[in-house]
Enzyme design. Structure first.
Site, PDB file in Angstrom:
ATOM      1  N   LYS A 192     -17.089   3.471 -10.625  1.00  0.00           N
ATOM      2  CA  LYS A 192     -15.949   2.598 -10.934  1.00  0.00           C
ATOM      3  C   LYS A 192     -15.767   2.471 -12.441  1.00  0.00           C
ATOM      4  CE  LYS A 192     -13.285  -1.366  -9.585  1.00  0.00           C
ATOM      5  NZ  LYS A 192     -13.122  -2.568  -8.767  1.00  0.00           N
ATOM      6  N   GLU A 250      -4.346   0.986 -13.880  1.00  0.00           N
ATOM      7  CA  GLU A 250      -3.861   1.639 -12.653  1.00  0.00           C
ATOM      8  C   GLU A 250      -2.506   2.307 -12.815  1.00  0.00           C
ATOM      9  OE1 GLU A 250      -4.821  -0.436  -8.981  1.00  0.00           O
ATOM     10  OE2 GLU A 250      -3.275   0.709  -7.930  1.00  0.00           O
ATOM     11  N   LYS A 289      -9.821  -6.778 -12.440  1.00  0.00           N
ATOM     12  CA  LYS A 289      -8.685  -7.294 -11.671  1.00  0.00           C
ATOM     13  C   LYS A 289      -9.013  -8.682 -11.148  1.00  0.00           C
ATOM     14  CE  LYS A 289      -6.377  -3.188  -9.830  1.00  0.00           C
ATOM     15  NZ  LYS A 289      -5.919  -2.554  -8.575  1.00  0.00           N
ATOM     16  N   HIS A 298      -7.214   2.506   1.732  1.00  0.00           N
ATOM     17  CA  HIS A 298      -6.732   1.124   1.664  1.00  0.00           C
ATOM     18  C   HIS A 298      -5.328   0.917   2.212  1.00  0.00           C
ATOM     19  CE1 HIS A 298     -10.336   0.331  -0.508  1.00  0.00           C
ATOM     20  NE2 HIS A 298     -10.007  -0.929  -0.743  1.00  0.00           N
ATOM     21  N   HIS A 329      -5.511  -1.916   4.694  1.00  0.00           N
ATOM     22  CA  HIS A 329      -4.768  -3.159   4.530  1.00  0.00           C
ATOM     23  C   HIS A 329      -3.959  -3.467   5.792  1.00  0.00           C
ATOM     24  CE1 HIS A 329      -2.891  -6.445   2.435  1.00  0.00           C
ATOM     25  NE2 HIS A 329      -1.686  -5.989   2.771  1.00  0.00           N
ATOM     26  N   HIS A 337     -12.842  -6.723   5.105  1.00  0.00           N
ATOM     27  CA  HIS A 337     -12.102  -5.745   4.304  1.00  0.00           C
ATOM     28  C   HIS A 337     -12.714  -4.329   4.338  1.00  0.00           C
ATOM     29  CE1 HIS A 337      -9.827  -4.166   0.914  1.00  0.00           C
ATOM     30  NE2 HIS A 337     -10.971  -3.810   0.362  1.00  0.00           N
ATOM     31  N   ARG A 373      -5.573 -20.001 -22.516  1.00  0.00           N
ATOM     32  CA  ARG A 373      -5.049 -18.636 -22.719  1.00  0.00           C
ATOM     33  C   ARG A 373      -6.129 -17.560 -22.679  1.00  0.00           C
ATOM     34  NH1 ARG A 373      -2.319 -21.801 -26.150  1.00  0.00           N
ATOM     35  NH2 ARG A 373      -0.236 -22.291 -25.401  1.00  0.00           N
ATOM     36  N   GLU A 400     -17.024   0.194   1.563  1.00  0.00           N
ATOM     37  CA  GLU A 400     -16.547   0.514   0.207  1.00  0.00           C
ATOM     38  C   GLU A 400     -17.477   1.527  -0.478  1.00  0.00           C
ATOM     39  OE1 GLU A 400     -13.774  -0.121  -1.398  1.00  0.00           O
ATOM     40  OE2 GLU A 400     -12.931  -1.945  -0.507  1.00  0.00           O
ATOM     41  N   ASN A 454      -7.850   3.231  -4.226  1.00  0.00           N
ATOM     42  CA  ASN A 454      -7.146   2.777  -3.022  1.00  0.00           C
ATOM     43  C   ASN A 454      -7.353   3.718  -1.832  1.00  0.00           C
ATOM     44  OD1 ASN A 454      -6.094   0.529  -4.329  1.00  0.00           O
ATOM     45  ND2 ASN A 454      -4.413   1.728  -5.165  1.00  0.00           N
ATOM     46  N   ARG A 496      -6.753   5.427 -11.509  1.00  0.00           N
ATOM     47  CA  ARG A 496      -7.348   4.257 -10.836  1.00  0.00           C
ATOM     48  C   ARG A 496      -6.813   4.103  -9.410  1.00  0.00           C
ATOM     49  NH1 ARG A 496      -8.867  -1.765 -13.320  1.00  0.00           N
ATOM     50  NH2 ARG A 496      -9.841  -2.486 -11.404  1.00  0.00           N
TER      51      ARG A 496
HETATM   52  N1  LIG Z   1     -10.869  -7.538  -8.034  1.00  0.00           N
HETATM   53  C1  LIG Z   1     -11.131  -6.430  -7.383  1.00  0.00           C
HETATM   54  O1  LIG Z   1     -11.090  -5.340  -7.931  1.00  0.00           O
HETATM   55  C2  LIG Z   1     -11.469  -6.516  -5.931  1.00  0.00           C
HETATM   56  C3  LIG Z   1     -11.961  -5.389  -5.266  1.00  0.00           C
HETATM   57  C4  LIG Z   1     -12.332  -5.516  -3.930  1.00  0.00           C
HETATM   58  C5  LIG Z   1     -12.198  -6.721  -3.280  1.00  0.00           C
HETATM   59  N2  LIG Z   1     -11.705  -7.811  -3.957  1.00  0.00           N
HETATM   60  C6  LIG Z   1     -11.574  -9.113  -3.287  1.00  0.00           C
HETATM   61  O2  LIG Z   1     -12.859  -9.538  -2.883  1.00  0.00           O
HETATM   62  C7  LIG Z   1     -12.733 -10.395  -1.750  1.00  0.00           C
HETATM   63  C8  LIG Z   1     -13.741  -9.977  -0.705  1.00  0.00           C
HETATM   64  O3  LIG Z   1     -15.033 -10.093  -1.263  1.00  0.00           O
HETATM   65  P1  LIG Z   1     -16.283 -10.432  -0.340  1.00  0.00           P
HETATM   66  O4  LIG Z   1     -16.377  -9.483   0.763  1.00  0.00           O
HETATM   67  O5  LIG Z   1     -17.421 -10.596  -1.265  1.00  0.00           O
HETATM   68  O6  LIG Z   1     -15.832 -11.785   0.351  1.00  0.00           O
HETATM   69  P2  LIG Z   1     -16.130 -13.328   0.091  1.00  0.00           P
HETATM   70  O7  LIG Z   1     -16.223 -13.661  -1.342  1.00  0.00           O
HETATM   71  O8  LIG Z   1     -15.109 -14.037   0.888  1.00  0.00           O
HETATM   72  O9  LIG Z   1     -17.566 -13.512   0.738  1.00  0.00           O
HETATM   73  C9  LIG Z   1     -17.743 -13.220   2.105  1.00  0.00           C
HETATM   74  C10 LIG Z   1     -18.710 -14.224   2.740  1.00  0.00           C
HETATM   75  O10 LIG Z   1     -20.018 -13.979   2.250  1.00  0.00           O
HETATM   76  C11 LIG Z   1     -20.637 -15.216   1.927  1.00  0.00           C
HETATM   77  N3  LIG Z   1     -21.675 -14.926   0.926  1.00  0.00           N
HETATM   78  C12 LIG Z   1     -21.517 -14.639  -0.380  1.00  0.00           C
HETATM   79  N4  LIG Z   1     -22.689 -14.305  -0.921  1.00  0.00           N
HETATM   80  C13 LIG Z   1     -23.619 -14.400   0.057  1.00  0.00           C
HETATM   81  C14 LIG Z   1     -25.019 -14.158   0.116  1.00  0.00           C
HETATM   82  N5  LIG Z   1     -25.701 -13.728  -0.941  1.00  0.00           N
HETATM   83  N6  LIG Z   1     -25.644 -14.359   1.304  1.00  0.00           N
HETATM   84  C15 LIG Z   1     -24.942 -14.760   2.393  1.00  0.00           C
HETATM   85  N7  LIG Z   1     -23.628 -14.973   2.397  1.00  0.00           N
HETATM   86  C16 LIG Z   1     -22.968 -14.794   1.243  1.00  0.00           C
HETATM   87  C17 LIG Z   1     -19.516 -16.089   1.500  1.00  0.00           C
HETATM   88  O11 LIG Z   1     -19.846 -17.449   1.655  1.00  0.00           O
HETATM   89  C18 LIG Z   1     -18.388 -15.667   2.429  1.00  0.00           C
HETATM   90  O12 LIG Z   1     -18.453 -16.400   3.621  1.00  0.00           O
HETATM   91  C19 LIG Z   1     -11.309 -10.272  -1.262  1.00  0.00           C
HETATM   92  O13 LIG Z   1     -10.610 -11.442  -1.627  1.00  0.00           O
HETATM   93  C20 LIG Z   1     -10.774  -9.067  -2.024  1.00  0.00           C
HETATM   94  O14 LIG Z   1      -9.385  -9.163  -2.290  1.00  0.00           O
HETATM   95  C21 LIG Z   1     -11.352  -7.717  -5.257  1.00  0.00           C
HETATM   96 ZN   LIG Z   2     -11.325  -2.489  -1.216  1.00  0.00          ZN
END
Ligand SMILES: NC(=O)c1ccc[n+]([C@@H]2O[C@H](COP(=O)([O-])OP(=O)(O)OC[C@H]3O[C@@H](n4cnc5c(N)ncnc54)[C@H](O)[C@@H]3O)[C@@H](O)[C@H]2O)c1
Ligand SMILES: [Zn+2]
Length: 350
Positions: free
Chosen positions: A218, A228, A134, A239, A243, A255, A112, A176, A236, A232
Site C-alpha cells: 500500500k 487516486e 483517506k 470492490h 460494495h 467488508h 484546520r 483484503e 479497488n 491507486r
Molecule cells: N481509509 C481507508 O483507506 C479505508 C480502507 C478500508 C476500510 N476503511 C474503513 O474501515 C472500516 C472497517 O474497518 P474494520 O473492519 O476495522 O471495522 P470496525 O472499526 O467497525 O471494527 C470492527 C469490529 O471489531 C471490533 N474490534 C476492534 N478491534 C478489536 C480487537 N482488537 N479485538 C476485538 N474486537 C475488535 C470493533 O469493536 C468492531 O465491533 C469501514 O468503515 C471502512 O470504510 C477505510
Molecule cells: Zn476495502
C-alpha cells in the site's frame, strides 16, 4: 520482531508492524505539546493498557461503523476542544477502521488540521485502512461520501491486539490481504498459502508477516498516486462487486468478506474477457480463499444475483454511468477502468 515500513510522501512517515509495538507510542507522542486518544470503549477495555497513554484524555466514540457519522464527529471535535487540544497537539486513534476513518477526519478538521497517529486494532485496519490518508464519515446517501485526505504522522500496527478479534473481523482482514496478494505484494500469495492455518489460529508472527507485506504494497501504491488519479485505483480490486454485495446484505457481511467474493467475480470477468495472462490464477485464488474460510460466490452468501447489477451502477467509484472494474491479468498486473458489458456481467454473477 517489529518491522518499519516507510511511506515516502511529502511528509514521510513510518508504519511499525509487529507484536508489542504499541509500547513505542507514548515516547513518540511526547514529541507533541499534548495528545488525546480517540477510541471505542470495547477496544480500550481489551487493549488500552498497551498504549501507555493513561494520563492523556480519552475520547470515546460508539463501537464499529456507527462511529462514522457527522454527529459523532461533532461530539469528538467538542471533546477535543474541551480537553484543551490546540494546533500543536496530537490525536492518537486506537481501534478498527471506523475509528481511524473518523479520527483522521476529526484531526484534519480540528483547528484546520492537527497531527494524527493511527494505532489500528483490527486486521482490516492494519492491512488497509490506517495507512494511506483517506478519512471519511457516512451520510444518508451512502458510505464514505464525506471525507478528506490527511496522512498520519505514524502508524503502529500491533498484531498482539488481533488475538481478540472475532472470526468475522479476522476473515474480513484476510479478504483484503488476498486482494493485496493479487495486486503483487511481494511473496504474499505464497505466504498466505503456506500459513493459512497459522493465520486462522491468529499466530502473531504469521499475522505480522502478512500485515507488513500489505503495508509495503500500500505504501508503494500511495507513494505513486496519493490522490487516486491513476494507480491507486488498483486498491479497488474486488470492490465494485464487494460494495454491491455489502449493500445487498444491508451491511450484514463484513467488508473484506464481501471483497473476497468480489475478487473471485473479478477473476471470472477477466477469464470471460480473455484478459488472463495467468490462467491458473482464478483456481489458485479460489483454493486460497477456501482455505482461509472465505466465500467465493454469491451463492455462498445466499445473495441473489438479481439486484447486484443495479446496485453496482450506483457505486460511487463509477466513472460515467456504467460501473468500471479493476480486473487482474496476473499477480501484480491489473487492468484499470474496464467496462464490462451487461450480458457478461449477468453471466459472471450467475
Ligand atoms: N481509509 C481507508 O483507506 C479505508 C480502507 C478500508 C476500510 N476503511 C474503513 O474501515 C472500516 C472497517 O474497518 P474494520 O473492519 O476495522 O471495522 P470496525 O472499526 O467497525 O471494527 C470492527 C469490529 O471489531 C471490533 N474490534 C476492534 N478491534 C478489536 C480487537 N482488537 N479485538 C476485538 N474486537 C475488535 C470493533 O469493536 C468492531 O465491533 C469501514 O468503515 C471502512 O470504510 C477505510
Ligand atoms: Zn476495502
Amino acid at each position: 520482531v517489529t518491522e518499519s515500513i516507510e511511506v515516502g510522501l511529502e511528509h514521510p512517515y513510518r508504519a511499525r508492524v509487529g507484536p508489542g509495538c504499541l509500547s513505542e507510542v507514548s515516547e513518540l507522542a511526547s514529541a507533541w505539546s499534548s495528545c488525546a486518544v480517540l477510541t471505542e470503549a470495547y477496544v480500550a477495555g481489551l487493549h488500552g493498557d498497551r498504549l501507555g497513554l493513561g494520563d492523556a484524555p480519552w475520547i470515546q466514540v460508539p463501537r464499529g461503523e456507527p462511529a462514522k457519522s457527522f454527529s459523532v464527529l461533532e461530539d469528538a471535535l467538542e471533546e477535543m476542544a474541551a480537553a484543551g487540544l490546540d494546533r500543536k497537539s496530537l490525536l492518537v486513534t486506537f481501534g478498527g477502521g471506523a475509528v481511524s476513518d473518523l479520527g483522521g477526519l476529526a484531526a484534519s478538521l480540528f483547528m484546520r488540521g492537527i497531527d494524527v497517529v493511527h494505532c489500528p486494532t483490527t486486521l482490516l485496519a492494519q492491512v488497509d485502512a490506517a495507512l494511506g490518508g483517506k478519512t471519511a464519515v457516512n451520510i444518508g446517501q451512502g458510505r464514505n461520501l464525506a471525507g478528506t485526505f490527511h496522512q498520519p504522522r505514524a502508524v503502529f500496527a500491533d498484531t498482539a491486539t488481533l488475538s481478540t478479534l472475532d472470526d468475522g473481523a479476522l476473515r474480513s482482514g484476510l479478504g483484503e490481504a488476498v486482494k493485496a496478494a493479487l495486486l503483487g505484494a511481494a511473496g504474499l500469495f505464497e505466504t498466505l498459502e503456506e500459513r493459512a492455518e497459522d493465520l486462522l489460529a491468529r499466530d502473531q508472527d504469521a499475522l505480522a508477516e502478512v500485515v507488513a507485506s500489505c503495508c509495503r504494497l500500500k505504501a508503494r501504491v500511495v507513494e505513486a498516486d496519493e490522490r487516486e488519479r491513476g494507480r491507486r485505483k488498483e486498491l479497488n480490486l474486488g470492490h465494485t462487486f464487494g460494495h454491491a454485495i455489502e449493500v445487498a446484505s444491508e451491511f450484514g457481511i463484513p467488508h473484506g468478506v464481501a471483497v473476497a467474493v468480489g475478487l473471485a467475480l473479478a477473476l471470472e470477468c477477466s477469464r470471460r474477457l480473455d484478459l488472463l495472462e495467468d490462467r491458473e490464477l482464478p483456481g489458485r485464488t479460489s483454493r486460497l480463499l477456501e482455505r482461509l474460510g472465505l466465500p467465493r460466490s454469491l451463492a455462498a452468501l445466499a445473495i441473489p444475483a438479481s439486484g447486484i447489477v443495479d446496485r453496482m451502477s450506483l457505486d460511487k467509484k463509477r466513472a460515467g454511468s456504467e460501473p468500471r472494474f479493476v480486473l487482474p491479468r496476473a499477480i501484480g498486473r491489473m487492468e484499470l477502468d474496464v467496462r464490462v458489458a451487461p450480458e457478461v456481467l449477468a453471466q459472471v454473477l450467475d
